[in-house]
Design a protein around this motif. Structure first.
Motif, short mmCIF file in Angstrom:
data_model
loop_
_atom_site.label_atom_id
_atom_site.label_comp_id
_atom_site.label_asym_id
_atom_site.label_seq_id
_atom_site.Cartn_x
_atom_site.Cartn_y
_atom_site.Cartn_z
N ALA A 198 -0.37 -10.03 -3.27
CA ALA A 198 -1.61 -9.73 -2.54
C ALA A 198 -1.30 -9.32 -1.10
O ALA A 198 -1.86 -8.35 -0.58
CB ALA A 198 -2.54 -10.94 -2.56
N VAL A 199 -0.39 -10.04 -0.47
CA VAL A 199 0.00 -9.70 0.90
C VAL A 199 0.70 -8.35 0.93
O VAL A 199 0.44 -7.52 1.81
CB VAL A 199 0.89 -10.81 1.49
N ALA A 200 1.58 -8.10 -0.04
CA ALA A 200 2.30 -6.83 -0.07
C ALA A 200 1.36 -5.66 -0.31
O ALA A 200 1.51 -4.60 0.31
CB ALA A 200 3.38 -6.87 -1.15
N CYS A 201 0.38 -5.81 -1.19
CA CYS A 201 -0.59 -4.73 -1.44
C CYS A 201 -1.39 -4.44 -0.17
O CYS A 201 -1.62 -3.28 0.17
CB CYS A 201 -1.52 -5.10 -2.59
N GLY A 202 -1.81 -5.49 0.51
CA GLY A 202 -2.54 -5.30 1.76
C GLY A 202 -1.67 -4.65 2.82
O GLY A 202 -2.12 -3.79 3.57
N PHE A 203 -0.42 -5.06 2.89
CA PHE A 203 0.51 -4.49 3.86
C PHE A 203 0.78 -3.02 3.58
O PHE A 203 0.79 -2.19 4.50
CB PHE A 203 1.81 -5.29 3.85
N VAL A 204 0.99 -2.69 2.31
CA VAL A 204 1.26 -1.29 1.94
C VAL A 204 0.04 -0.43 2.24
O VAL A 204 0.17 0.69 2.74
CB VAL A 204 1.65 -1.19 0.45
N ALA A 205 -1.15 -0.94 1.97
CA ALA A 205 -2.35 -0.14 2.17
C ALA A 205 -2.69 0.04 3.65
O ALA A 205 -3.16 1.10 4.05
CB ALA A 205 -3.53 -0.79 1.46
N THR A 206 -2.45 -0.97 4.46
CA THR A 206 -2.85 -0.86 5.86
C THR A 206 -1.76 -0.27 6.75
O THR A 206 -2.05 0.53 7.63
CB THR A 206 -3.28 -2.23 6.42
N VAL A 207 -0.51 -0.67 6.54
CA VAL A 207 0.56 -0.21 7.41
C VAL A 207 1.26 1.03 6.84
O VAL A 207 1.56 1.98 7.55
CB VAL A 207 1.60 -1.34 7.65
N GLY A 208 1.52 1.02 5.54
CA GLY A 208 2.28 2.10 4.92
C GLY A 208 1.51 3.39 4.76
O GLY A 208 2.10 4.47 4.69
N MET A 209 0.19 3.31 4.70
CA MET A 209 -0.63 4.51 4.51
C MET A 209 -1.67 4.56 5.63
O MET A 209 -2.67 3.87 5.57
CB MET A 209 -1.34 4.45 3.16
N PRO A 210 -1.44 5.38 6.63
CA PRO A 210 -2.39 5.46 7.73
C PRO A 210 -3.75 5.96 7.24
O PRO A 210 -3.83 6.90 6.44
CB PRO A 210 -1.76 6.43 8.71
#
Length: 139
Positions: A86-98
């Motif tokens: 869950a944390v990784a999905c949130g991190f990828v969506a917010t930080v990895g994809m502007p």
């Protein structure tokens, strides 16, 4: 005496929801021209592998009813992996994809539901462990 195993149902439903999560978008991105693109777990192979492993662990966990101690520890590992996912999905969506935003009514709620079901299964496994210990004291 047979102990009812409601945690098996919780784990089975969690496996189904986890498989559904892998097919559901969890975020949306908007590019410069205004096109909206859904972000799936399959777009990030590491997340796909981790979530498939979590689903496999939950499924294997169903058949470990004869070894309650191992089933409890495997459920706890699954819960920790779900929280990390869950944390990784949130991190990828917010930080990895502007410019991406999470779809709360889509994949995110499915991931949270899987986490809650795994926690319920863990709780009922601990309840079974206490019940078996009390039966052993009576002998």
């Amino acid at each position: 005496m047979q102990i009812q195993r409601i945690q098996t149902l919780f784990l089975l439903i969690a496996v189904g929801i986890m498989c559904l999560f892998c097919l559901t978008p969890y975020a949306q991105t908007i590019d410069t021209s205004g096109n909206v693109t859904d972000v799936f777990v399959k777009d990030t192979p590491v997340l796909l592998v981790v979530n498939a492993c979590i689903a496999a662990l939950l499924f294997i966990n169903i058949f470990m009813y004869r070894n309650l101690r191992r089933q409890i520890s495997l459920t706890l590992v699954s819960v920790l992996l779900l929280a990390g996912s869950a944390v990784a999905c949130g991190f990828v969506a917010t930080v990895g994809m502007p410019g991406a935003r999470l779809i709360w009514t889509g994949g995110v709620i499915l991931l949270i539901a899987t986490l809650v079901l795994a926690l319920f299964a863990y709780r009922y496994m601990l309840r079974d462990k206490r019940k078996l210990a009390s039966y052993d004291r009576l002998r």
